[in-house]
Design a protein around this motif. Structure first.
Motif, PDB file in Angstrom:
ATOM      1  N   GLU A  62       0.835  -1.206   0.000  1.00 56.04           N
ATOM      2  CA  GLU A  62       0.000   0.000   0.000  1.00 56.04           C
ATOM      3  C   GLU A  62       0.865   1.249   0.000  1.00 56.04           C
ATOM      4  O   GLU A  62       1.833   1.342   0.773  1.00 56.04           O
ATOM      5  CB  GLU A  62      -0.887  -0.033   1.246  1.00 56.04           C
ATOM      6  N   PHE A  63       0.510   2.220  -0.826  1.00 59.64           N
ATOM      7  CA  PHE A  63       1.215   3.492  -0.864  1.00 59.64           C
ATOM      8  C   PHE A  63       1.003   4.270   0.435  1.00 59.64           C
ATOM      9  O   PHE A  63      -0.112   4.308   0.957  1.00 59.64           O
ATOM     10  CB  PHE A  63       0.709   4.318  -2.039  1.00 59.64           C
ATOM     11  N   VAL A  64       2.075   4.896   0.922  1.00 59.92           N
ATOM     12  CA  VAL A  64       2.005   5.718   2.127  1.00 59.92           C
ATOM     13  C   VAL A  64       2.271   7.185   1.792  1.00 59.92           C
ATOM     14  O   VAL A  64       1.451   8.048   2.058  1.00 59.92           O
ATOM     15  CB  VAL A  64       3.005   5.234   3.189  1.00 59.92           C
ATOM     16  N   ALA A  65       3.442   7.464   1.208  1.00 61.78           N
ATOM     17  CA  ALA A  65       3.826   8.848   0.932  1.00 61.78           C
ATOM     18  C   ALA A  65       4.952   8.868  -0.088  1.00 61.78           C
ATOM     19  O   ALA A  65       5.671   7.882  -0.248  1.00 61.78           O
ATOM     20  CB  ALA A  65       4.269   9.551   2.211  1.00 61.78           C
ATOM     21  N   VAL A  66       5.112  10.019  -0.751  1.00 60.45           N
ATOM     22  CA  VAL A  66       6.180  10.191  -1.723  1.00 60.45           C
ATOM     23  C   VAL A  66       6.705  11.617  -1.618  1.00 60.45           C
ATOM     24  O   VAL A  66       5.966  12.536  -1.258  1.00 60.45           O
ATOM     25  CB  VAL A  66       5.695   9.876  -3.150  1.00 60.45           C
ATOM     26  N   ILE A  67       7.992  11.786  -1.936  1.00 62.65           N
ATOM     27  CA  ILE A  67       8.612  13.103  -1.885  1.00 62.65           C
ATOM     28  C   ILE A  67       9.459  13.295  -3.130  1.00 62.65           C
ATOM     29  O   ILE A  67      10.125  12.363  -3.585  1.00 62.65           O
ATOM     30  CB  ILE A  67       9.452  13.263  -0.594  1.00 62.65           C
ATOM     31  N   SER A  68       9.417  14.494  -3.693  1.00 61.66           N
ATOM     32  CA  SER A  68      10.171  14.785  -4.907  1.00 61.66           C
ATOM     33  C   SER A  68      11.669  14.842  -4.609  1.00 61.66           C
ATOM     34  O   SER A  68      12.096  14.873  -3.461  1.00 61.66           O
ATOM     35  CB  SER A  68       9.700  16.113  -5.494  1.00 61.66           C
ATOM     36  N   TRP A  69      12.458  14.909  -5.670  1.00 60.23           N
ATOM     37  CA  TRP A  69      13.905  14.779  -5.499  1.00 60.23           C
ATOM     38  C   TRP A  69      14.507  15.920  -4.711  1.00 60.23           C
ATOM     39  O   TRP A  69      15.501  15.734  -4.021  1.00 60.23           O
ATOM     40  CB  TRP A  69      14.593  14.622  -6.856  1.00 60.23           C
ATOM     41  N   ARG A  70      13.915  17.099  -4.778  1.00 57.28           N
ATOM     42  CA  ARG A  70      14.410  18.211  -3.979  1.00 57.28           C
ATOM     43  C   ARG A  70      13.681  18.344  -2.646  1.00 57.28           C
ATOM     44  O   ARG A  70      14.072  19.153  -1.805  1.00 57.28           O
ATOM     45  CB  ARG A  70      14.282  19.525  -4.736  1.00 57.28           C
ATOM     46  N   GLY A  71      12.615  17.587  -2.499  1.00 56.95           N
ATOM     47  CA  GLY A  71      11.838  17.666  -1.267  1.00 56.95           C
ATOM     48  C   GLY A  71      10.753  18.715  -1.277  1.00 56.95           C
ATOM     49  O   GLY A  71      10.055  18.898  -0.283  1.00 56.95           O
ATOM     50  N   GLY A  72      10.572  19.389  -2.404  1.00 54.13           N
ATOM     51  CA  GLY A  72       9.598  20.471  -2.459  1.00 54.13           C
ATOM     52  C   GLY A  72       8.161  20.012  -2.615  1.00 54.13           C
ATOM     53  O   GLY A  72       7.228  20.774  -2.340  1.00 54.13           O
ATOM     54  N   SER A  73       7.988  18.796  -3.069  1.00 59.48           N
ATOM     55  CA  SER A  73       6.638  18.275  -3.270  1.00 59.48           C
ATOM     56  C   SER A  73       6.468  16.968  -2.529  1.00 59.48           C
ATOM     57  O   SER A  73       7.350  16.101  -2.580  1.00 59.48           O
ATOM     58  CB  SER A  73       6.383  18.042  -4.763  1.00 59.48           C
ATOM     59  N   THR A  74       5.356  16.839  -1.854  1.00 58.22           N
ATOM     60  CA  THR A  74       5.027  15.609  -1.157  1.00 58.22           C
ATOM     61  C   THR A  74       3.573  15.244  -1.436  1.00 58.22           C
ATOM     62  O   THR A  74       2.764  16.099  -1.807  1.00 58.22           O
ATOM     63  CB  THR A  74       5.217  15.751   0.371  1.00 58.22           C
TER      64      THR A  74
END
Length: 120
Positions: free
Chosen positions: A45-57
């Motif tokens: 199950e998907f929980v969370a994701v963060i972009s490579w710079r951390g600016g998008s979650t």
């Protein structure tokens, strides 16, 4: 990229845990990173994701407001802060990299997982 999770354990309902995922390889900072979980007898199950710079979650609805994903590219590490834990959060938690969005199949790299158990 090799991923190693840590920080799992046994916690009472309402408690907190912080998971860490340490990555090897110089290209870590180029990858989006995600957390998934899998309970016994259930699909991953998907929980969370963060972009490579951390600016998008982005978070699964049931985790919004309780879980926070973050990353430190200087340390090649991504974190999952979990607060207000519930027994239904009990699962093996996996770190994943090189993908985006919710489908596990979109991620190229996976850790071995860390067990989180929440007692009632």
């Amino acid at each position: 990229v090799q991923l190693v999770e840590s920080g799992g354990g046994l916690v009472q309902a309402g408690g907190s845990l912080r998971l860490s995922c340490a990555a090897s390889g110089r290209t870590f900072s180029r990858y989006t990173m995600g957390w998934f979980r899998q309970a016994p007898g259930k699909e991953r199950e998907f929980v969370a994701v963060i972009s490579w710079r951390g600016g998008s979650t982005y978070y699964a609805d049931s985790m919004k407001g309780r879980f926070t994903i973050s990353r430190d590219n200087a340390k090649n590490t991504v974190y999952l802060q979990m607060n207000s834990l519930k027994p239904e959060d009990t699962a093996v938690y996996y770190c994943a990299g090189g993908g985006w969005g919710t489908p596990p199949s979109s991620y190229a790299y996976w850790g071995q997982g860390t067990q989180v158990t929440v007692s009632s």
